[in-house]
Design an enzyme around this catalytic site. Structure first.
Site, PDB file in Angstrom:
ATOM      1  N   LEU A  27       0.771  -1.120   0.069  1.00  0.00           N
ATOM      2  CA  LEU A  27       0.026  -0.086   0.000  1.00  0.00           C
ATOM      3  C   LEU A  27       0.761   1.498   0.140  1.00  0.00           C
ATOM      4  CD1 LEU A  27      -2.666  -1.129   2.926  1.00  0.00           C
ATOM      5  CD2 LEU A  27      -2.819  -1.530   0.326  1.00  0.00           C
ATOM      6  N   ALA A  28       0.815   1.925  -0.978  1.00  0.00           N
ATOM      7  CA  ALA A  28       1.448   3.230  -1.175  1.00  0.00           C
ATOM      8  C   ALA A  28       1.035   4.509  -1.867  1.00  0.00           C
ATOM      9  CB  ALA A  28       2.793   2.902  -1.988  1.00  0.00           C
ATOM     10  N   ARG A  34       2.111  13.944   6.509  1.00  0.00           N
ATOM     11  CA  ARG A  34       3.124  14.130   7.595  1.00  0.00           C
ATOM     12  C   ARG A  34       4.552  14.391   7.261  1.00  0.00           C
ATOM     13  NH1 ARG A  34       0.115   9.524  11.058  1.00  0.00           N
ATOM     14  NH2 ARG A  34      -0.424   8.614   8.792  1.00  0.00           N
ATOM     15  N   THR A  99      -6.815   2.736   3.603  1.00  0.00           N
ATOM     16  CA  THR A  99      -6.137   1.364   3.389  1.00  0.00           C
ATOM     17  C   THR A  99      -6.903   0.334   2.920  1.00  0.00           C
ATOM     18  OG1 THR A  99      -6.101   1.022   5.751  1.00  0.00           O
ATOM     19  CG2 THR A  99      -3.990   1.768   4.958  1.00  0.00           C
ATOM     20  N   GLY A 160      -2.430   1.931  15.160  1.00  0.00           N
ATOM     21  CA  GLY A 160      -3.505   1.087  15.783  1.00  0.00           C
ATOM     22  C   GLY A 160      -3.406   0.263  16.904  1.00  0.00           C
ATOM     23  N   GLU A 175      -8.000   2.384  15.707  1.00  0.00           N
ATOM     24  CA  GLU A 175      -7.097   3.445  15.290  1.00  0.00           C
ATOM     25  C   GLU A 175      -6.943   4.726  16.109  1.00  0.00           C
ATOM     26  OE1 GLU A 175      -5.133   3.293  12.443  1.00  0.00           O
ATOM     27  OE2 GLU A 175      -5.984   1.129  12.565  1.00  0.00           O
ATOM     28  N   ASN A 246       5.983   7.758   9.068  1.00  0.00           N
ATOM     29  CA  ASN A 246       5.113   8.855   8.738  1.00  0.00           C
ATOM     30  C   ASN A 246       5.295  10.228   8.588  1.00  0.00           C
ATOM     31  OD1 ASN A 246       3.099   6.931   8.781  1.00  0.00           O
ATOM     32  ND2 ASN A 246       2.733   7.279  10.892  1.00  0.00           N
ATOM     33  N   TYR A 405      40.277  24.028 -20.515  1.00  0.00           N
ATOM     34  CA  TYR A 405      39.016  24.426 -21.089  1.00  0.00           C
ATOM     35  C   TYR A 405      39.600  25.765 -21.886  1.00  0.00           C
ATOM     36  CZ  TYR A 405      34.618  26.984 -21.145  1.00  0.00           C
ATOM     37  OH  TYR A 405      33.440  27.467 -21.507  1.00  0.00           O
ATOM     38  N   SER A 425      56.730  23.630  -9.662  1.00  0.00           N
ATOM     39  CA  SER A 425      55.596  24.297  -8.963  1.00  0.00           C
ATOM     40  C   SER A 425      54.861  25.489  -9.805  1.00  0.00           C
ATOM     41  CB  SER A 425      56.260  24.919  -7.820  1.00  0.00           C
ATOM     42  OG  SER A 425      56.627  23.957  -6.777  1.00  0.00           O
TER      43      SER A 425
END
Ligand code: UD1
Ligand code: CA
Length: 483
Positions: A27-28, A34, A99, A160, A175, A246, A405, A425
């Site tokens: 379940l999505a 939140r 759900t 729940g 719940e 959540n 470049y 250097s």
């Protein structure tokens, strides 16, 4: 309704269930309010992997024959382009009304499915394959119509609560929003993982009535099962296996749990971690035994670290390979390949396309992009090599820069440096340019022409020769000379 029971071998609990013909619904399709995010909740990542992929991996690991992912139409495109959905069926839930309705949306994808259906939440990334296998085993052993995974929560807020009758049978899930004072006293919670026999599932889903808030709760299936005296089984699990995410505080907590799991397994496999709490290793990374990770290390993607290498403190390595006994301190390495006994850092950056041979030393404040460095080459201080091919045993002096470049033509050009060359250097190598093997440049040289092997070149030929042809945005004519 009767359940078809299968024989379960002794000791199967916690292992792989014996038959793999069960299906899972994930379940999505919730709004994930939140999280307070413009991104769908299940795409928030933990250790580089979207939350829902952890759930799907656990279900596949337990042998799910089919996975149906329930998504909201609003999120579908974004999720499909961010996840690997190969082999996964998608069902769309047009309205986020709970759900139970979400699970019902998967029915068309599971028409005629005769074996068990596991329902899991896409926001429970801590789910383990072993927990799912245990759930199925309990379900099959007891011949249940519904098997629940319950847990004791230190803080049950948001979950729940399991309600029991006088003979201790679970009879309902209350719940949080609907819970009375005495329900809230219970710390026994529903973890959101269930196993159903398909006939019961579809029938109960059709019977579930909306809550006071207008939502259809899957959790009401327990009350329906109780009322019709169907067999309900339970597994008691740790909430650390099934905690829901959540909000972002829970996301960080879940990440901490997964980090601990991965780090513990790695330490048991022979990796030393000085401070596991500040060490983050994504599940795609491979570490050989006798690797040492110092505090503050982040290893990501397809990274491989070979035996005896020491990484950190405070380094990030992405999609790279580090050879045996090499050392990386306070540095960032991306899409690079590093040989054996190489030392890098502190404070250096290897960018994509860099290949470093054995025995190289890259010291402080060096940047290397899309370049090869031959064996035992040294680049100690404040240098930039881009698009360079550097031979073996070369000394790159402090402050050396490949001027790769060309702003006029907006192109990158190559620098080639032969074996045993010594770059003085502060040398500027104006690409395209090559320095022959064994050639030497003096401090502050600006090399604009190729040097032959063994040449010594000094000096700075920097003088104005002509006007730039670089294209500038309109309205910048004051930068043009009149002559
Ligand atoms: C849910 C359970 C709760 C349990 C908790 C465990 C219900 C009613 N409550 O609460 O008993 O303790 O999980 O973590 O099931 N979703 C949809 N469509 C919707 C609503 C939700 O697909 O219309 C999905 C969400 O994306 C989420 C999952 O279902 O992945 C759970 O929904 P969520 O809103 O997080 O439920 P909780 O309040 O956590
Ligand atoms: Ca949740």
């Amino acid at each position: 309704m009767l359940l078809v029971l299968r024989a379960v071998p002794a000791g199967a609990a916690g292992g792989h269930p014996m038959s793999s013909d069960w299906a899972a619904i994930v379940l999505a399709a919730g709004q994930g309010k939140r999280m307070r995010s413009s991104r769908p909740k299940i795409l928030h990542t933990i250790l580089g992997r979207p939350m829902v992929e952890w759930v799907i991996a656990a279900l596949h690991g337990a042998g799910a024959a089919k996975v149906v992912l329930v998504l909201s139409p609003a999120d579908h495109q974004q999720i499909a382009s961010s996840l690997h959905l190969d082999g996964i069926s998608v069902a769309l839930q047009s309205e986020p009304l709970g759900t139970a309705l979400a699970a019902r949306c998967a029915q068309a994808e599971l028409n005629g499915w005769h074996s068990e259906i596991v329902v899991a939440c896409g926001d429970s990334p801590l789910l383990r394959s072993e927990t799912v296998s245990g759930l199925l085993t309990a379900h099959r052993h007891s011949g249940a119509a519904l098997t629940l995974a319950t847990a004791r929560a230190g803080d049950p807020t948001g979950y729940g609560r399991i309600k029991r009758d006088e003979s201790d049978r679970p009879c309902a899930i209350v719940e949080e929003a609907a819970a009375h004072e005495d329900d809230r006293l219970s710390n026994e919670v529903n973890s959101g993982l269930y196993c159903f026999s398909p006939g019961h599932l579809w029938r109960w889903l059709a019977e579930i009535k909306p809550s006071a808030a207008g939502e259809y709760y899957l959790t009401d299936a327990l009350e329906l099962a109780y009322q019709e005296n169907a067999i309900v089984a339970e597994i008691n699990s740790e909430l650390t296996e099934l905690a829901g995410v959540n909000d972002r505080a829970q996301l960080a907590e879940a990440a901490r749990q997964l980090q601990t799991r991965i780090n513990t397994a790695l330490m048991r496999s022979g990796v030393t971690m000085i401070d596991p709490l500040t060490t983050w290793v994504e599940p795609t990374v491979h570490l050989a035994p006798d690797v040492t990770l110092m505090p503050g290390v982040l290893l990501r993607g397809q990274t491989v670290i070979e035996a005896g290498a020491e990484i950190g403190p405070n380094s990030e390595i992405v999609d790279s390979r580090i050879g045996p006994r090499s050392q990386v301190r306070w540095s960032v390495i991306e899409q690079a390949t590093v040989g054996a006994k190489v030392t890098i850092g502190p404070f250096s950056h290897l960018r994509p396309g860099t290949i470093v041979a054995d025995g190289v030393h890259i010291g402080n404040f060096a940047e290397v992009k899309n370049s090869r460095l031959g064996p035992n080459t040294k680049m100690g201080h404040f240098s930039y090599l881009g698009d360079a091919e550097v031979g073996a045993e070369v000394n790159i002096g402090a402050g050396t820069i490949t001027c790769n470049y060309d702003a006029e033509s907006d192109t990158k050009n190559k620098t080639v440096i032969g074996d045993y060359a010594a770059i003085g250097s502060d040398t500027m190598l104006v690409a395209p340019v090559s320095v022959g093997a064994g050639a030497v440049t003096g401090a502050g040289s600006v090399v604009t022409h190729d040097l032959k092997p063994g040449d010594v070149a000094i000096g700075a030929p920097a003088r104005v020769v002509r006007q730039s042809r670089r294209k500038l945005p309109k309205g910048n004519d004051e930068f043009r000379r009149d002559d």
